[in-house]
Write a protein that holds these residues in place. Structure first.
Motif, mmCIF file in Angstrom:
data_model
loop_
_atom_site.group_PDB
_atom_site.id
_atom_site.type_symbol
_atom_site.label_atom_id
_atom_site.label_comp_id
_atom_site.label_asym_id
_atom_site.label_seq_id
_atom_site.Cartn_x
_atom_site.Cartn_y
_atom_site.Cartn_z
ATOM 1 N N UNK A 54 -124.315 51.615 18.038
ATOM 2 C CA UNK A 54 -125.875 51.977 17.606
ATOM 3 C C UNK A 54 -126.006 53.521 17.493
ATOM 4 N N UNK A 55 -127.153 53.915 17.069
ATOM 5 C CA UNK A 55 -127.440 55.198 16.922
ATOM 6 C C UNK A 55 -127.814 55.713 18.608
ATOM 7 N N UNK A 56 -127.075 56.591 18.990
ATOM 8 C CA UNK A 56 -127.303 57.075 20.321
ATOM 9 C C UNK A 56 -128.538 58.074 20.526
ATOM 10 N N UNK A 57 -128.666 58.880 19.648
ATOM 11 C CA UNK A 57 -129.723 59.920 19.660
ATOM 12 C C UNK A 57 -130.103 60.406 18.306
ATOM 13 N N UNK A 58 -131.369 60.808 18.432
ATOM 14 C CA UNK A 58 -132.058 61.277 17.146
ATOM 15 C C UNK A 58 -132.762 62.697 17.626
ATOM 16 N N UNK A 74 -136.530 52.405 11.947
ATOM 17 C CA UNK A 74 -136.120 52.727 10.375
ATOM 18 C C UNK A 74 -135.446 53.606 10.235
ATOM 19 N N UNK A 75 -135.438 54.994 11.093
ATOM 20 C CA UNK A 75 -134.469 56.053 10.892
ATOM 21 C C UNK A 75 -133.074 55.723 11.445
ATOM 22 N N UNK A 76 -133.269 55.221 12.597
ATOM 23 C CA UNK A 76 -131.768 54.674 13.172
ATOM 24 C C UNK A 76 -131.171 53.581 12.309
ATOM 25 N N UNK A 77 -131.900 52.536 11.732
ATOM 26 C CA UNK A 77 -131.300 51.735 10.928
ATOM 27 C C UNK A 77 -130.743 52.506 9.540
ATOM 28 N N UNK A 80 -127.439 54.519 10.784
ATOM 29 C CA UNK A 80 -126.237 53.621 10.836
ATOM 30 C C UNK A 80 -125.751 53.219 9.763
ATOM 31 N N UNK A 81 -126.824 52.550 8.423
ATOM 32 C CA UNK A 81 -126.355 52.241 7.406
ATOM 33 C C UNK A 81 -125.444 53.137 6.517
ATOM 34 N N UNK A 82 -126.074 54.267 6.615
ATOM 35 C CA UNK A 82 -125.190 55.430 5.692
ATOM 36 C C UNK A 82 -123.996 55.579 6.543
ATOM 37 N N UNK A 83 -123.770 55.716 7.618
ATOM 38 C CA UNK A 83 -122.552 55.844 8.150
ATOM 39 C C UNK A 83 -121.471 54.805 7.840
ATOM 40 N N UNK A 84 -122.083 53.459 8.146
ATOM 41 C CA UNK A 84 -121.407 52.170 7.859
ATOM 42 C C UNK A 84 -120.905 52.059 6.302
ATOM 43 N N UNK A 85 -121.915 52.479 5.390
ATOM 44 C CA UNK A 85 -121.531 52.487 4.045
ATOM 45 C C UNK A 85 -120.212 53.458 3.754
ATOM 46 N N UNK A 86 -120.446 54.417 4.308
ATOM 47 C CA UNK A 86 -119.271 55.596 4.165
ATOM 48 C C UNK A 86 -117.839 55.207 4.793
#
Length: 116
Positions: A54-58, A74-77, A80-86
């Motif tokens: 997951x996203x640990x901190x923003x 929404x920002x956490x999702x 995560x999606x940007x990181x996972x997409x790459x």
């Protein structure tokens, strides 16, 4: 290429196109909301291992910007999606981690990622 391989490749390509379209829409929506709040930068720290993560901190700049729970989720999702997409699958086994830095003013995203 066998028919099964061809179908699999087509499904994967459709999935990639759908993911990219969803990310583009989420990015535009978040960008408008974050700019309206006066946000200039988002830094999201994420981590994944053992088949989850997951996203640990923003962190937001300026640091007095406050997000409601829905916008935070929404920002956490999105991060995560940007990181996972790459880096698909980075959460598997020993996993990986990183930092997404989003310059809201310039709408520029930098991803600093490491696999274990």
């Amino acid at each position: 290429m066998t028919n099964t391989q061809s179908n699999y490749a087509q499904v994967m390509e459709m999935w990639r196109i759908e993911r990219e379209a969803a990310l583009k829409t989420a990015r535009a929506d978040l960008l408008a909301a974050l700019r309206a709040l006066g946000t200039t930068e988002v830094i999201a720290e994420y981590e994944g291992y053992g088949d989850s993560g997951n996203v640990e901190d923003i962190t937001l700049q300026p640091n007095d910007v406050k997000l409601n729970e829905g916008l935070t989720r929404k920002l956490e999702d999105f991060a995560w999606s940007v990181a996972y997409n790459q880096h698909p699958g980075f959460e598997n086994n020993e996993g990986g981690y990183g930092t997404l830095t989003w310059d809201i003013t310039a709408d520029s995203i930098t991803l600093d990622h490491a696999d274990r």
